[in-house]
Design an enzyme around this catalytic site. Sequence first.
Site, PDB file in Angstrom:
ATOM      1  N   TYR A 143       8.092  26.703  46.000  1.00  0.00           N
ATOM      2  CA  TYR A 143       9.306  25.724  46.402  1.00  0.00           C
ATOM      3  C   TYR A 143      10.283  25.222  45.470  1.00  0.00           C
ATOM      4  CZ  TYR A 143       7.960  25.037  51.251  1.00  0.00           C
ATOM      5  OH  TYR A 143       7.878  25.361  52.669  1.00  0.00           O
ATOM      6  N   LYS A 194      -5.104  32.401  47.135  1.00  0.00           N
ATOM      7  CA  LYS A 194      -5.212  33.729  47.223  1.00  0.00           C
ATOM      8  C   LYS A 194      -5.656  34.078  45.786  1.00  0.00           C
ATOM      9  CE  LYS A 194      -3.958  36.819  49.795  1.00  0.00           C
ATOM     10  NZ  LYS A 194      -4.789  37.660  50.531  1.00  0.00           N
ATOM     11  N   ASP A 227      -5.304  33.857  53.912  1.00  0.00           N
ATOM     12  CA  ASP A 227      -5.049  34.798  55.213  1.00  0.00           C
ATOM     13  C   ASP A 227      -6.565  34.510  56.223  1.00  0.00           C
ATOM     14  OD1 ASP A 227      -6.767  36.000  53.271  1.00  0.00           O
ATOM     15  OD2 ASP A 227      -5.933  37.822  53.773  1.00  0.00           O
ATOM     16  N   ASP A 251       2.345  24.802  54.127  1.00  0.00           N
ATOM     17  CA  ASP A 251       3.190  24.697  55.057  1.00  0.00           C
ATOM     18  C   ASP A 251       2.827  25.692  56.327  1.00  0.00           C
ATOM     19  OD1 ASP A 251       6.144  24.426  55.934  1.00  0.00           O
ATOM     20  OD2 ASP A 251       6.412  26.313  55.376  1.00  0.00           O
ATOM     21  N   ASP A 255       1.346  24.494  60.263  1.00  0.00           N
ATOM     22  CA  ASP A 255       2.002  24.553  61.427  1.00  0.00           C
ATOM     23  C   ASP A 255       1.194  25.360  62.430  1.00  0.00           C
ATOM     24  OD1 ASP A 255       4.684  23.782  60.635  1.00  0.00           O
ATOM     25  OD2 ASP A 255       5.692  25.484  61.742  1.00  0.00           O
TER      26      ASP A 255
END
Length: 370
Positions: A143, A194, A227, A251, A255
């Site tokens: 970000y 990751k 993932d 983020d 959601d």
Amino acid sequence: MTANKKLLVLPGDGIGPEVMREVRRVVDWMSRRRSVSFQVEEGLVGGAALDAEGTPCSDETVERAKAADAVLFGSVGGPKWDGLPFDRRPELGILRLRQELGLFANLRPATVLDPLVSASSLKPEVVRGLDLMIVRESTGGIYFGEPRGIETGADGKRRGIDTEVYTEDEIVRVARVAFELARGRSGKLTSIDKANVMQSGRLWRAVVGEVGKAEFPDVQLSNMYADNCAMQLASNPRQFDVILAGNLFGDLLSDLAAALTGSLGMLPSATLGAPDAAGRRHALYEPIHGSAPDIAGKGIANPCAQILSFAMLLRWSFGMEEDARLIEQAVEKVLAGGLRTADIMAAGTARVGTSVMGEAILRELDKLAA
Ligand code: IPM
Ligand code: MG
């Protein structure tokens, strides 16, 4: 009664102002019935601030936010401002506040309340009782990482660049928040990265492990690729208690977790800075839902997430656990009684608008405090 608790209220855009109005009624209720009063100031942020002040978050708003004990934030953005240049987007309002106030720990609960278990797209037996907390790093990562931008090469072709970067200190401080939370809950923490692909992810995993070993040996830490976490959330979400993730993965996963509950309009969040020597910290509270421009101004938005964000504010900024619980219970009672805004409608319940929902919550508060 002295108003020593300073709040800055930033309703923002879309449904922000209308759901914030219901919070103001809860604030008034508290000063009438609980002898706690707040000094409440309002300000502009996002598109509303762009229109009035030419910037999504003015220097003055940042200063007022810093001077407040807590910021209650609505939501920003909408089609009206979609075509604006990148450096004038309404979203910069929230990003600037996070960064300037050093709000690095974003706490995003995803809970399924019993009366709403059928609102989820997942089977009731998979989500019943779900109660997880995502701790998302919120001032670092891709970000804010440099270099970033779009540049044109010698061949006349453009290149878009973002940088995922995490320093050891950034990882340590947010990991501590997550470990603390896990310690106070089930003692289980899942850290997301990751590390199989990204260097910043390798460091993330190593540092979180070191913090755990040195300071939280009682917390059971596991690591999971982002993932895989998305898949696990969608298939068996109750295996998780506290999830720790960087800015971008947090983020996305928050959601997803919110969607699992089937009731985005119910979920609050807190974003906290580092405590100073006196234990005071900057903090901002906002609902997970966005500005929902499609239903803005219609008086049908669900005010619960904004009201529950205020409950989180009481808990985290003022240590007012009892009052926070009171508000949470009032919301649960109203739902159990069968009132629903459009977003959480189910067969056999009564559909109401924003202000009737707000009133019903006040009535429950009256009863609970009687
Ligand atoms: C969120 C939002 C923001 C983010 C946007 C509005 C910049 O999606 O709070 O999750 O990406 O952090
Ligand atoms: Mg988001």
